[in-house]
Scaffold this motif. Sequence first.
Motif, PDB file in Angstrom:
ATOM      1  N   GLY A  10       0.800  -1.211   0.000  1.00  0.00           N
ATOM      2  CA  GLY A  10       0.000   0.000   0.000  1.00  0.00           C
ATOM      3  C   GLY A  10       0.833   1.261   0.000  1.00  0.00           C
ATOM      4  N   LYS A  11       0.139   2.363  -0.126  1.00  0.00           N
ATOM      5  CA  LYS A  11       0.798   3.662  -0.156  1.00  0.00           C
ATOM      6  C   LYS A  11       1.412   4.008   1.188  1.00  0.00           C
ATOM      7  N   ASP A  12       0.923   3.378   2.261  1.00  0.00           N
ATOM      8  CA  ASP A  12       1.474   3.630   3.585  1.00  0.00           C
ATOM      9  C   ASP A  12       2.659   2.736   3.914  1.00  0.00           C
ATOM     10  N   GLY A  13       3.077   1.874   2.979  1.00  0.00           N
ATOM     11  CA  GLY A  13       4.240   1.032   3.186  1.00  0.00           C
ATOM     12  C   GLY A  13       3.951  -0.318   3.804  1.00  0.00           C
ATOM     13  N   LEU A  14       2.689  -0.599   4.095  1.00  0.00           N
ATOM     14  CA  LEU A  14       2.347  -1.900   4.669  1.00  0.00           C
ATOM     15  C   LEU A  14       2.192  -2.937   3.566  1.00  0.00           C
ATOM     16  N   VAL A  15       2.654  -4.164   3.866  1.00  0.00           N
ATOM     17  CA  VAL A  15       2.510  -5.291   2.948  1.00  0.00           C
ATOM     18  C   VAL A  15       1.561  -6.295   3.598  1.00  0.00           C
TER      19      VAL A  15
END
Length: 1388
Positions: A1162-1167
């Motif tokens: 995601g755009k927030d860096g979470l996978v």
Amino acid sequence: DPILKLRMIIGFGGYSTRWVLWTRNNAAVVYPCHAVIVTLQIQTGEQRFFTGHTDKVSALAFNGNSTLLASAQAGSPSVVRLWDFPTGSCLSVFKTHVHSLSSLSFSYSGAVLCGVGKDGHGKTMVVVWNTAQVTRGGEVAVLAKAHTDVDIQALKIAFFDDTRMVSCGRDNVRLWRVRSGALRSCPINLGEYHSLEFTDLAFEEGHTAELSFLYSFVCSKSGHVLEVDYKNVCMKSVRRLLPAQPQGCQWQDKASSGPGIAINSISISSTFCATGSEDGYLRLWPLDFSAVVLEAEHEAPVSSACISPDSHKVLCTTTAGNLGYLDIQSRDYNTLMRSHEDSVLAFSVEGIWKQMATVSQDNTIRVWDLVSMQQLYDFTAADEMPCAVAFHPTQQILACGFDSGMVRTFSLAASDLLVEHKQHRTAITGLAFSPDGNFMFSSCLQGTLALYSCMVQKSHVLRVLGNVVARDAGSGPDALVVSGDSRLLAFVGPSKYVVTVMEACSLDELLRVDISILDLNSTALDSAVKVCFAPVPQGELLVSTSSNKILVLAAKTGRLVREVSPVHKLSCSSLALSKDGRYLLTAGDKVIKVWDYQMHAFSQVYIGHSEPVRQVAFTPDQRHVISVGDAIFLWDFLALPAERSLPASSEKLKDASETPRQTVPLPLLSSPPCLDDVCVFARMLLMWALNVPDWAILLELILSQCLFFLQSFLCPPAGSEVLKLKAVIGYNGNGRGNMVWNPDTGFFAYTCGCVIVVEDLHSGSQNHWLGHAEEISTLAVSHDAQVLASASGKKNGDSCCQICIWNVQDGVCTASVFHHKTQVQAMAFSQDDRFLVTLGDDQTIALWNTYTYELMSSTCISEPVHDVAFSPLSHRELACVGKGVMMFWLLEQQGSDVNLKQVHRAPAPDMLGLVELTSLCYGADTLLYSGTNSGQICVWDTETNCCFMMWEADEGEIGVLVCRRNRLVSGSNTKRIRLWAVAAVQELRLKGPDARSSSVLLEYEITLDGTIVSAAFDDSLEMGIVGTTAGTLWYINWTESTSIRLISGHKNKVTEVCFSPDETHCATCGEDGSVRIWSLDSMELVVQFQVLNQSCQCLAWKPRPIVVWGAESQHVVAGYSDGTIRVFSISRTEMELKMHPHAVALTAIAYSTDGEMILSGGKDGLVAVSSPRTGMTIRILADHKGSPITWVCFCYRDFGVEGGELWLATSSDRRVSVWASDWLKDKCELLDWLSFPAPTGPKGLSSLPPSLAAFCPWEHGTLVYIGFGMQKEALFYSLRKKQVVEKISLPYFATSLSLSPAARFMAVGFDERLLRLQHCPASDAQDYAGHDDTVHLCRFSPSGRRLLTASHSAVLVWELASPPGPAALLQPGRKAGARPQLLGEAPA
């Protein structure tokens, strides 16, 4: 969470200033401010708000203990709301069927509510409601209602009996009672006082039920105060209050000569009485009215007086919008609120002294303290209305513009007028200082623009320009805007369709952008409303339009970056951008909206204003938002500050994957540049450089750039190209006339980006003509179908647009000509193909000789022109259409010279009004048809050059007309294409102006998917091909009434492409929310999955199909901007699963090698790791948190760790994580964490290139990384050696990457529209053109035989000329079939 919270409102009243109430605890007052009800704590100044009304609040009422609040809304019919006052919740909303409800009264218990208003015929109406059950969830019911002819100014329910009321008005005082469902009244006998105008009433305080002790006091405009005996229905006493005498005010028992005190309001306590009067006095009296005890004078008439429940304070309001209270014990008067008496037109905020200035229709200029929101200064202009205001950014100077055209500057420190400027003669529409404080700008209704120098305290005029600012665009507080670096000035003008950018210090024009031509789908000419600059590093200009859109333009080039629609139901009246460029404020249709500037999220909407919001802006510290209109609203801005923000001197660059399409990058030539051409270019610059002192340095720079250009483009030698362009997916829907078809020869061509696609309609095979570097705008084919002309925009370094001439037989470009400064929008060959006429946006019409392609004649036209056509009867006659005019031209030959001569200029028929002629075509004999932007078709006689008839052909702009004999085809922006029978028109021509259109018949109509922009038909108009703005080409057959999609593509940016495992199909997704499946054999669209109002950001095809195409195993997974994941079944053409593992937009997605898991970033860096079988998210990895994931990819099981699989994730902060996973064992371990360095201050980049990494198929245990770094290179990193083992130099920073699984090929895309095929290790490279924008995607097929690339909305399919066999995978020193061990024991 809400990003705005209403903190304070400066304002009072709106509908009336009569209504103000004390709370039972004496600590707060309640009053209306237009559509909002405000509770104000008198000690702290804290406000609480009751919102929900959509129009002005016309009346308020409390029950006895202040637990229930009733509020009435003006309008027809009036609406009443009942509130639980302690909690602020609305208990009930009901329509009253009363017009203009002007008075409310609650019973002490709160069980009965009474209201007074007017019915539909203007007759007074009294309604009584039962509200006893409303606190328990019950409904409000009507107890009784009555119509009366008497006037009622005030009505109150008796505190001792819920069924009894008293009213007063002009010439009457009445007692009312509800009995048996009926409301009845009886008048008080007023005797000689029957003609008085009674204004208010109050009950003598007490809670006894004995009627013999109950009296009410009624006041009047004449100063009389009547004491009414409720039991005996008569007057007990009459007193008249007279103006102050030398001994003080006095009263008399009987009427006397001379005017009395005009009393507007009366309030009674157990010990005294308070009156508010027309002379501006609040007076306190004993109950016998013997003398004035205490008084307070106001600047305006007192409209309301209200004694607090503890009798210690008296609340007072004035007609000027002031609210205050008199403290009886201390005899102090405290002002609670000052407000404008009329609508607020504009405001300006400065950050040093934290002050705000406002101007209003009440002719006042007021300065407020931003901290306390108290008024500091008040300037009144008696005969002028201030309409614009601006604070100097560094000095205590205020500039104000007036409706007389005067601009005045004031010194707030000295409270003095500094200077008057008289450059304007009409109302000032715009006033602004440059952020550095050096300049001031003003504009007026006449279109005049003035520049002032503010270097010293008294400003002076530098330059005045006339007719540059739009007169018809309307006025507003932000008509003139200056960029943050004080270099650019922007405004709407000289017409409302144009936005102009000027150099701020000189008013030299730099750029004009025609807003009306940017949206081809619009059914009307779009005009600009407001403009706003983005922060300087972004280099963007925002324009709100009349069609409720916001256009984001590149401030330097005027290129449309993106658009948002719809923004408001009505046009946007004001817009403002935060200093950090993250949030956008818009105002329109009485609401405020807050947007993420990148427009990735929906807006938040905030209500409260009852009138249009005139202006909205951030405070300088960005902690608050101010909006003005009916009142002044101060909002808390609750957005968190930007994370990891850099110092103000260096703005943070965004990752390219986050940034919307910016200005098109510099193009490369489509073929190897000729050294001679480069040298000629250098010599031309050298001639100019001789006038420059450091010309030698300049020459060295020029030659070095030319040498770099030659070295950076590595064109493969002829015949040795590895890549061959097989197909192009897409059609330029934003062109016009950019598709041609000759039914006799079968020649069919259209444009996609900068490529001309020549397609065989029978086999579907394509040929591609490359010669343009910019997007192609239009095409024209000769009548013998042997020559094709194509036009595109200016290449970098060119001063004119490019027109290419092609030989249709072999596809060779035989000539390139340059003349028009801006886009070529129409071209046409003469009937004998001897001449080519071209029409430019720069209002020039050019004539070319098709034998030599020399320019024979060029003429500049005074107004914009839209289309041109040669007469089929004579090669010497042609016509063009423009703004309300048809122009007829003739080719005059004098020797070898041919000139264009305008022989007649015919205006459009008067009955059409102001209209644009947008298209034309010649008909049979002497007929000429033209279409308009309002949907009419006009018919002209080319012998008389007159229009003799017209008819309403559509509801929108007609952009395409095609005529064959007695049939006519029209296409418009209503998405309709229509076939007309026009056989009778030739006969009607003889009737001249008396001709009627009733004989024109509509035969067929077909609705397509977008505005019609191109059309080609056979000689009988039975079949043809039509292009739309949706990027679709349709086959039309009128006989069968069918429309078949021939060519389709994405309208917006393509965000991902991929191949099916068996390589029979490919998938694409885009910002338009669609997922499309294409057949690679026919390049036809097989199926499309559409999600509305979302952008599809990423895509992956499920690997390892068990059986052939069409079976259940064929699935694709797509990630969307709302954080959802959808799994689609290709065979069943349906969505099988929807998951929501992310709270923000997805940026990357991939299947595991066995297809049993889905990894998404995601755009927030979470996978997230999700199971498509269960729909559950089983793991969230936060290692990259804070930086968007740019890529997720897997390694084949043979290359991975024993018993598991290897995968990696890349984020935009140049970090790569490598993982080993065994999903059956719930194992997911981090093997390696890579971080690649980059310089601290990147130069020359508008946005950061993406960080991308992939496992190397031919070097086991190695991954390849590209991204922003110390050098422009591709890095090969060995996971075993923990170091970079190879570097391959690149000409630019890469924007896309793909590694061939079958051979040592690496495909790299660049921002410079270049695709490079690199053989590894570093050796020969081949560069390929054909893209008109950044090559942001490239993907090899599983076999390595094909390659997909994407450039904005165009998708190109390439084939490798010599597909490598298995031997190509063997490396020296390695045996075939040997599988290396990547890692031993995997570290945690």
